[in-house]
Scaffold this motif. Structure first.
Motif, PDB file in Angstrom:
ATOM      1  N   LYS A   1       0.818  -1.202   0.000  1.00 41.18           N
ATOM      2  CA  LYS A   1       0.000   0.000   0.000  1.00 41.18           C
ATOM      3  C   LYS A   1       0.860   1.265   0.000  1.00 41.18           C
ATOM      4  N   SER A   2       2.072   1.145   0.484  1.00 44.90           N
ATOM      5  CA  SER A   2       2.963   2.306   0.565  1.00 44.90           C
ATOM      6  C   SER A   2       3.632   2.617  -0.764  1.00 44.90           C
ATOM      7  N   VAL A   3       3.353   1.806  -1.789  1.00 50.29           N
ATOM      8  CA  VAL A   3       3.943   2.004  -3.118  1.00 50.29           C
ATOM      9  C   VAL A   3       2.842   2.382  -4.100  1.00 50.29           C
ATOM     10  N   GLY A   4       3.058   3.453  -4.831  1.00 54.00           N
ATOM     11  CA  GLY A   4       2.111   3.859  -5.853  1.00 54.00           C
ATOM     12  C   GLY A   4       2.811   4.000  -7.191  1.00 54.00           C
ATOM     13  N   PHE A   5       2.259   3.374  -8.234  1.00 55.07           N
ATOM     14  CA  PHE A   5       2.810   3.513  -9.577  1.00 55.07           C
ATOM     15  C   PHE A   5       1.664   3.823 -10.529  1.00 55.07           C
ATOM     16  N   PHE A   6       1.821   4.876 -11.317  1.00 51.69           N
ATOM     17  CA  PHE A   6       0.751   5.373 -12.175  1.00 51.69           C
ATOM     18  C   PHE A   6       1.268   5.580 -13.597  1.00 51.69           C
TER      19      PHE A   6
ATOM     20  N   SER B   1       3.586   5.937 -25.217  1.00 47.17           N
ATOM     21  CA  SER B   1       2.335   6.672 -25.063  1.00 47.17           C
ATOM     22  C   SER B   1       2.047   7.044 -23.613  1.00 47.17           C
ATOM     23  N   SER B   2       2.910   6.602 -22.681  1.00 47.87           N
ATOM     24  CA  SER B   2       2.647   6.788 -21.253  1.00 47.87           C
ATOM     25  C   SER B   2       3.790   7.490 -20.534  1.00 47.87           C
ATOM     26  N   MET B   3       3.417   8.228 -19.506  1.00 48.08           N
ATOM     27  CA  MET B   3       4.376   8.807 -18.570  1.00 48.08           C
ATOM     28  C   MET B   3       4.288   8.005 -17.280  1.00 48.08           C
ATOM     29  N   GLY B   4       5.413   7.497 -16.788  1.00 49.63           N
ATOM     30  CA  GLY B   4       5.423   6.741 -15.545  1.00 49.63           C
ATOM     31  C   GLY B   4       5.668   7.653 -14.357  1.00 49.63           C
ATOM     32  N   GLU B   5       4.811   7.566 -13.336  1.00 42.80           N
ATOM     33  CA  GLU B   5       4.948   8.356 -12.112  1.00 42.80           C
ATOM     34  C   GLU B   5       4.832   7.415 -10.928  1.00 42.80           C
ATOM     35  N   GLY B   6       5.743   7.534  -9.965  1.00 39.11           N
ATOM     36  CA  GLY B   6       5.675   6.633  -8.827  1.00 39.11           C
ATOM     37  C   GLY B   6       6.183   7.231  -7.542  1.00 39.11           C
ATOM     38  N   THR B   7       5.791   6.598  -6.441  1.00 38.92           N
ATOM     39  CA  THR B   7       6.210   7.029  -5.113  1.00 38.92           C
ATOM     40  C   THR B   7       6.222   5.830  -4.169  1.00 38.92           C
ATOM     41  N   TYR B   8       7.161   5.827  -3.249  1.00 36.72           N
ATOM     42  CA  TYR B   8       7.275   4.741  -2.265  1.00 36.72           C
ATOM     43  C   TYR B   8       7.584   5.363  -0.909  1.00 36.72           C
ATOM     44  N   THR B   9       6.633   5.283   0.003  1.00 36.38           N
ATOM     45  CA  THR B   9       6.840   5.741   1.379  1.00 36.38           C
ATOM     46  C   THR B   9       7.535   4.618   2.126  1.00 36.38           C
ATOM     47  N   VAL B  10       8.792   4.815   2.444  1.00 35.55           N
ATOM     48  CA  VAL B  10       9.649   3.743   2.960  1.00 35.55           C
ATOM     49  C   VAL B  10       9.229   3.335   4.368  1.00 35.55           C
ATOM     50  N   THR B  11       9.099   2.039   4.575  1.00 36.57           N
ATOM     51  CA  THR B  11       8.708   1.496   5.875  1.00 36.57           C
ATOM     52  C   THR B  11       9.812   0.639   6.508  1.00 36.57           C
TER      53      THR B  11
ATOM     54  N   GLU C   1      15.535   4.562   4.355  1.00 34.17           N
ATOM     55  CA  GLU C   1      15.177   4.227   5.729  1.00 34.17           C
ATOM     56  C   GLU C   1      13.782   4.776   6.000  1.00 34.17           C
ATOM     57  N   PRO C   2      13.110   4.277   7.040  1.00 38.06           N
ATOM     58  CA  PRO C   2      11.770   4.783   7.358  1.00 38.06           C
ATOM     59  C   PRO C   2      11.797   6.310   7.521  1.00 38.06           C
ATOM     60  N   GLY C   3      10.840   6.975   6.915  1.00 40.13           N
ATOM     61  CA  GLY C   3      10.816   8.431   6.931  1.00 40.13           C
ATOM     62  C   GLY C   3      11.187   9.019   5.590  1.00 40.13           C
ATOM     63  N   ASN C   4      11.774   8.187   4.703  1.00 39.86           N
ATOM     64  CA  ASN C   4      12.083   8.627   3.338  1.00 39.86           C
ATOM     65  C   ASN C   4      10.880   8.388   2.428  1.00 39.86           C
ATOM     66  N   VAL C   5      10.778   9.197   1.400  1.00 35.48           N
ATOM     67  CA  VAL C   5       9.834   8.934   0.312  1.00 35.48           C
ATOM     68  C   VAL C   5      10.628   8.939  -0.982  1.00 35.48           C
ATOM     69  N   LEU C   6      10.657   7.797  -1.651  1.00 33.22           N
ATOM     70  CA  LEU C   6      11.344   7.669  -2.934  1.00 33.22           C
ATOM     71  C   LEU C   6      10.353   7.994  -4.047  1.00 33.22           C
ATOM     72  N   ASN C   7      10.769   8.841  -4.979  1.00 34.60           N
ATOM     73  CA  ASN C   7       9.902   9.262  -6.080  1.00 34.60           C
ATOM     74  C   ASN C   7      10.592   9.020  -7.416  1.00 34.60           C
TER      75      ASN C   7
ATOM     76  N   LEU D   1       8.636  -4.382  -5.468  1.00 30.99           N
ATOM     77  CA  LEU D   1       7.651  -3.401  -5.037  1.00 30.99           C
ATOM     78  C   LEU D   1       6.728  -3.039  -6.201  1.00 30.99           C
ATOM     79  N   VAL D   2       7.328  -2.837  -7.373  1.00 30.91           N
ATOM     80  CA  VAL D   2       6.583  -2.665  -8.616  1.00 30.91           C
ATOM     81  C   VAL D   2       6.990  -3.805  -9.533  1.00 30.91           C
ATOM     82  N   PRO D   3       6.114  -4.757  -9.809  1.00 30.62           N
ATOM     83  CA  PRO D   3       6.468  -5.893 -10.666  1.00 30.62           C
ATOM     84  C   PRO D   3       6.891  -5.420 -12.060  1.00 30.62           C
TER      85      PRO D   3
END
Length: 247
Positions: A46-51, A135-145, A90-96, A126-128
């Motif tokens: 849930k802490s990983v988002g890929f769009f 035709s697509s732009m990849g956008e992602g974020t991972y709230t590190v746990t 480490e926890p507290g980081n957000v990777l984008n 985290l992202v398979p």
């Protein structure tokens, strides 16, 4: 006055960046794709988002849009090669990350690598792996746990002859909201700059991608030398045979 206003704008931007829930893009990144079709790709946490963002009318290519963004890097990925960037997190980081491929497609995935006490490492996707086309732009974020190495991979190893051009940026925001997989959130107030992180990753990626074609070039050169030597020996042997026949 201008300095105070600039500082306030910067603070507002940072607060906007940390306001998003884990696995969701912050509002300032969503606003860039107003009017686009946004598809959320299934991830393992849930802490990983890929769009994947696609422009409805197709008036402008995602690669051209990516080039207009701040601090974008452009890399050539040779056929049968990959571009890989690694962050210590480490926890507290957000990777984008954000990226677009100029033509055709490239396979993308993200994994977390945990180092074992007895040596070796354990990798979790985290992202398979999935192909993202032009035709697509990849956008992602991972709230590190959890602490470890986050690895982003743009893979072109499946392409035998065609190199790919990727415009991308990957960066870390620190002291962002933390939320474990089981729930429980801790608010944060500030986000640190990421200039050093971007520069280090870009240099590492450039070395990795550029070094491999050089190996191919050396192999090709040595092969050419061997071929030339073989041809020389063949001509010499033929001349000796003709000389013997005349004698």
């Amino acid at each position: 006055t201008n300095l105070v206003q600039s500082s306030q704008n910067y603070t507002q931007k940072l607060r906007s960046a940390v306001a998003a829930s884990p696995g969701e893009l912050p509002s300032d990144r969503k606003e860039k794709y107003s009017g686009w079709m946004m598809e959320r790709i299934q991830t393992t946490k849930k802490s990983v988002g890929f769009f994947l963002a696609r422009m409805k009318d197709g008036t402008e290519k995602p690669f051209a849009v990516a080039l207009k963004q701040d601090r974008i890097e452009v890399m050539e990925i040779a056929a049968r090669r990959e571009l890989k960037t690694t962050f210590l997190v480490e926890p507290g980081n957000v990777l984008n990350w954000t990226f677009a491929v100029k033509a055709f497609d490239v396979k993308f995935h993200v994994m977390i690598r945990r180092m074992k006490e007895m040596g070796g490492a354990d990798d979790e996707e985290l992202v398979p792996p999935m192909k993202v086309d032009a035709s697509s732009m990849g956008e992602g974020t991972y709230t590190v746990t959890e602490a470890g190495q986050a690895v982003l991979v743009w893979d072109n190893s499946y392409s035998w002859m065609t190199g790919k051009t990727v415009a991308y940026r990957a960066w870390i925001e620190k002291t962002a909201p933390i939320q474990s997989e089981g729930g429980g959130a801790e608010a944060a107030e500030t986000v640190e700059g990421d200039a050093a992180d971007d520069q280090a990753v870009s240099q590492e990626a450039a070395k990795e991608v550029e070094a491999e074609p050089k190996v191919e070039e050396e192999v090709d050169q040595s092969g050419a030398e061997a071929k030339a030597k073989a041809e020389e020996e063949e001509v010499k042997a033929k001349a000796e045979e003709e000389a013997k026949a005349k004698a």
